[in-house]
Structure formats: C-alpha cells, structure tokens
Design a protein around this motif. Structure first.
Motif, PDB file in Angstrom:
ATOM      1  N   VAL A  55      35.326  48.112  56.330  1.00 57.60           N
ATOM      2  CA  VAL A  55      36.388  48.349  55.348  1.00 57.60           C
ATOM      3  C   VAL A  55      37.187  49.593  55.736  1.00 57.60           C
ATOM      4  CG1 VAL A  55      36.841  48.975  52.938  1.00 57.60           C
ATOM      5  CG2 VAL A  55      35.211  47.147  53.469  1.00 57.60           C
ATOM      6  N   ALA A  56      36.488  50.613  56.225  1.00 57.46           N
ATOM      7  CA  ALA A  56      37.181  51.832  56.643  1.00 57.46           C
ATOM      8  C   ALA A  56      38.093  51.588  57.834  1.00 57.46           C
ATOM      9  CB  ALA A  56      36.164  52.920  56.985  1.00 57.46           C
ATOM     10  N   GLY A  57      37.831  50.528  58.595  1.00 56.50           N
ATOM     11  CA  GLY A  57      38.638  50.226  59.767  1.00 56.50           C
ATOM     12  C   GLY A  57      39.870  49.391  59.485  1.00 56.50           C
ATOM     13  N   LEU A  58      40.058  48.950  58.236  1.00 62.07           N
ATOM     14  CA  LEU A  58      41.251  48.184  57.889  1.00 62.07           C
ATOM     15  C   LEU A  58      42.501  49.053  58.008  1.00 62.07           C
ATOM     16  CD1 LEU A  58      40.020  46.286  54.692  1.00 62.07           C
ATOM     17  CD2 LEU A  58      40.548  45.244  56.914  1.00 62.07           C
ATOM     18  N   THR A  59      43.580  48.459  58.494  1.00 57.68           N
ATOM     19  CA  THR A  59      44.862  49.165  58.566  1.00 57.68           C
ATOM     20  C   THR A  59      45.828  48.564  57.550  1.00 57.68           C
ATOM     21  OG1 THR A  59      45.931  47.681  60.171  1.00 57.68           O
ATOM     22  CG2 THR A  59      44.470  49.391  61.054  1.00 57.68           C
ATOM     23  N   ASP A  60      47.004  49.169  57.438  1.00 55.10           N
ATOM     24  CA  ASP A  60      48.002  48.662  56.496  1.00 55.10           C
ATOM     25  C   ASP A  60      48.506  47.277  56.884  1.00 55.10           C
ATOM     26  OD1 ASP A  60      47.795  50.983  55.050  1.00 55.10           O
ATOM     27  OD2 ASP A  60      49.581  51.926  55.917  1.00 55.10           O
ATOM     28  N   ARG A 201      44.064  48.847  50.836  1.00 57.26           N
ATOM     29  CA  ARG A 201      44.280  49.474  49.527  1.00 57.26           C
ATOM     30  C   ARG A 201      43.315  48.975  48.463  1.00 57.26           C
ATOM     31  NH1 ARG A 201      49.524  48.906  51.600  1.00 57.26           N
ATOM     32  NH2 ARG A 201      50.703  50.860  51.724  1.00 57.26           N
ATOM     33  N   ASN A 202      43.055  47.664  48.430  1.00 55.99           N
ATOM     34  CA  ASN A 202      42.261  47.154  47.306  1.00 55.99           C
ATOM     35  C   ASN A 202      40.791  46.892  47.638  1.00 55.99           C
ATOM     36  OD1 ASN A 202      42.306  44.770  48.762  1.00 55.99           O
ATOM     37  ND2 ASN A 202      43.496  43.613  47.274  1.00 55.99           N
ATOM     38  N   ALA A 203      40.411  46.895  48.913  1.00 54.60           N
ATOM     39  CA  ALA A 203      39.026  46.575  49.268  1.00 54.60           C
ATOM     40  C   ALA A 203      38.027  47.685  48.935  1.00 54.60           C
ATOM     41  CB  ALA A 203      38.934  46.215  50.750  1.00 54.60           C
ATOM     42  N   PRO A 204      38.339  48.974  49.201  1.00 54.56           N
ATOM     43  CA  PRO A 204      37.337  50.014  48.930  1.00 54.56           C
ATOM     44  C   PRO A 204      36.923  50.031  47.455  1.00 54.56           C
ATOM     45  CG  PRO A 204      39.082  50.886  50.319  1.00 54.56           C
ATOM     46  CD  PRO A 204      39.545  49.540  49.855  1.00 54.56           C
ATOM     47  N   GLY A 205      35.623  49.967  47.219  1.00 54.55           N
ATOM     48  CA  GLY A 205      35.105  49.981  45.861  1.00 54.55           C
ATOM     49  C   GLY A 205      35.104  48.635  45.169  1.00 54.55           C
ATOM     50  N   ALA A 206      35.751  47.635  45.764  1.00 55.50           N
ATOM     51  CA  ALA A 206      35.838  46.321  45.131  1.00 55.50           C
ATOM     52  C   ALA A 206      35.053  45.253  45.878  1.00 55.50           C
ATOM     53  CB  ALA A 206      37.298  45.886  45.008  1.00 55.50           C
TER      54      ALA A 206
END
Length: 361
Positions: A55-60, A201-206
């Motif tokens: 998830v941390a590796g996702l880009t915009d 934007r929406n993946a962290p924590g979800a």
C-alpha cells in the motif's frame, strides 16, 4: 506483521506456498485452491512473475481494482471460469472510471480468490496489491474492510462464464448483496465480480495490509514443517480446539451459499470430547458440547491432522482425521462497526462475541 518492502515478486515457485496459506485463511470458504494453484502456475509459466506492491508503494497513477470470484464454493468445484473473464471485467471498470487499472487486489485473501489474484494479474499484465478486504474469507458483500472504514463502492461489475456483463449501482453494500446474489444464482451460482477502486489516497487504513505476504509465509511454514499442525499454530498464533474424526456432515447449497454443520469426535487426548462447527461457506462458530469456544469474526480452520492441509467446507467428509484451529481476527473486525457487519449476529447467531486471546497477526 506487515511486510513494508514496496515492491517484490511472486514467482511460480511461490504458488504452492501461497495456495497453502490462502486455504488456511479461507476458514473453510473462499473456494478450493487446488485448481487455482494449477491455473496460476500455468499463467506464471506463460507470462512470468507478478510484481507485488505494498500500500505504501502505491503512486498517484495507480488504480487497484478489487476482484473476486463470488458465489457458492460447492458449485465452483465443478463450474470453472472462462478464459477472458478477468479482461472483460477490467475493460468495463476502465470504461467506468476513465483511467487504466494498474493492479489487482483480492477481495479476500482466503481460499481461491487469494491465489486467483496472482493469476489474473499475470494474464492482464498488472501488479498485485499486497492487501485484501477481509484478512480471511467472508460470504457477503457487506463484510469487507472498506465498508467498515466507511468507503463507498460506486459500482459493481459482474461477468459470468458465457459473457454476460452487468453493472450495478446500489445505494449500499447490503443492496449490492441482494441484487448481485440474484444475478449470481441466475448465472449458475458462480461469477466474477469487481468493486471498489483502491488508490494511494483511499487504501491506507481501509484495507488489511500485507495479507498476500502473510499467506506466503504461513504456507511456507506449513510446507516445510515436520509437524504441520504445530507449525500452523505457531505461525498463526492459533489455538488447537480439537483433534479428532469427522463423524457427521450436514451441507446444502441454497441461495448461492453452502450452509450446514460438521461434527468432530475427539481422539487421543481429546477422546470423549465433541466439537460442532457451524458453516455458511466459511466456518462460523465452534461449539464444544454446546458452549461457544470460537466464533466469527475470529478465524476457525479445519485442517488434515497429518498434513496440515486446510479442508474447505465442500470437501468435508465422514471419517476424515482433522484438527480444528482458531485464532484472532484483524483488530478492524473487533470494532463496533466490524462486529455489526461480521460478528455472530450478522449470521443469525444470537450469542455474544467473546474475543479469542492472542494477537493472531
């Protein structure tokens, strides 16, 4: 434990361990992994390794589609998917969102869907997001981490084996479950579906992070062990509920679900004990002489006592020698919203949820 390496690979050599781990996290459901293991190995032979991104590796620029086979696992044993189904779904998703899909995220790491994500990514030339929506397998659309987090699913795309494609825009996931289930039953009780587009934007924590990597680690521990059941208990932080023999199996396929129960009589040090496990696609509640010893959303797995191989609900048979394990769920499911969606009451059991001890992570 979440592996924060931003990019790794899943190779053909990893598939056996991935399948073994996903079968355990299927908690009896999610579909059998043996067919998907073969299909995924063939896909990696043809297309090469698949990149696994955190998830941390996702880009915009990334858009990960949540993809899963949905329906009755009992039917899925006999009704195979069609070539081109994943591409049909992804093309429709891209038309709806107006941008390319770059990654696949399994809706559930448990069962065949956790393995299938790697095959779908290989066939489509995409990456796999090291996360899922459950940390296990659950039977209903509402029972997903993004719903717990309050994210809205703007659409769902369903594609069946003969080429029918449907787009549903429902007011919430409860309505999606009702309407999609009717379509799934009309398509033979098995189809392929996609919903939620996960971004940086929406993946962290979800989402539940690191679950593909965790399934790999659990599978490797199982396959390398001299005592597979003990190795699983250590790798999962699980307790051993009973070791015994399956003496009764009740199972029917109705409304797109596999429902029933199975009973284990203890052997060895467990002789004289009897454990009943209630089923709805997955193993839901374990009762020791009528007393609840484990229940959803905590995880309950039935494994072969000699090999540690997880046994899915549709493969349970009289006479099997099994061990029943239980371990704690992801903390997200122990929140009030998580218990509302996937606690015992969500499945019609009028009993309080008593959390298992330990981390389970």
């Amino acid at each position: 434990m979440v592996d924060h390496d931003p990019v790794r690979e899943v190779t053909r050599a990893d598939v056996a361990a991935l399948a073994a781990g996903c079968a355990v996290f299927g908690t009896g459901g999610g579909g059998p992994v043996h067919i998907e293991r073969l299909a995924t190995e063939a896909a990696l032979d043809e297309h090469g390794p698949v990149r696994l991104i955190s998830v941390a590796g996702l880009t915009d620029d990334d858009a990960a589609i949540v993809l899963s086979g949905v329906g009755s696992p009992s039917v899925g044993v006999e009704m195979l998917g069609a070539k081109g189904q994943p591409a049909t779904v992804v093309r429709e998703v891209e038309r709806l969102i107006g941008r390319p899909v770059t990654a696949v995220m399994p809706a559930e790491i448990g069962g065949s869907n956790g393995v299938s994500a790697v095959r779908w990514a290989a066939e489509l030339g995409l990456t796999v997001l090291d996360a899922d929506g459950m940390g296990r397998a659950f039977p209903e659309a509402t029972m997903i981490a993004m719903n717990v987090a309050g994210l809205v699913s703007e659409f769902c795309v369903l594609a069946d084996m003969i080429g029918n494609v449907a787009v549903l825009r429902t007011v919430d996931l409860a309505w999606l479950e009702r309407q999609a289930r009717a379509m799934i039953v009309a398509s033979g009780s098995v189809t392929l579906g996609a919903h939620y587009v996960m971004t940086s934007r929406n993946a962290p924590g979800a989402v539940i992070e690191g679950t593909v990597g965790r399934a790999l680690r659990v599978g490797r521990a199982l396959l390398a062990a001299d005592d597979p059941v003990a190795a699983l208990c250590t790798a999962l932080g699980a307790g051993l509920l009973i070791t015994g023999k399956v003496v009764d199996v009740e199972r029917t396929a109705t409304d797109g679900f596999t429902r029933g129960a199975m009973t284990v009589d203890g052997v060895g040090t467990d002789r004289g004990r009897r454990l009943r496990v209630e089923l709805q696609n997955e193993n839901l509640v374990a009762l020791d002489e009528g007393e609840v010893v484990a229940s959803v959303p905590d995880l309950i797995a039935v494994v072969d006592t000699e090999t540690g191989t997880a046994i899915s609900t549709e493969m349970l048979r009289f006479g099997q020698r099994v061990s029943v394990l239980a371990w704690p769920c992801d903390p997200l499911w122990r929140t009030p919203r998580g218990l509302e969606l996937a606690g015992p009451a969500a499945f019609g059991y009028h009993l309080p949820y008593v959390p298992l001890a330990g981390t389970g992570r």
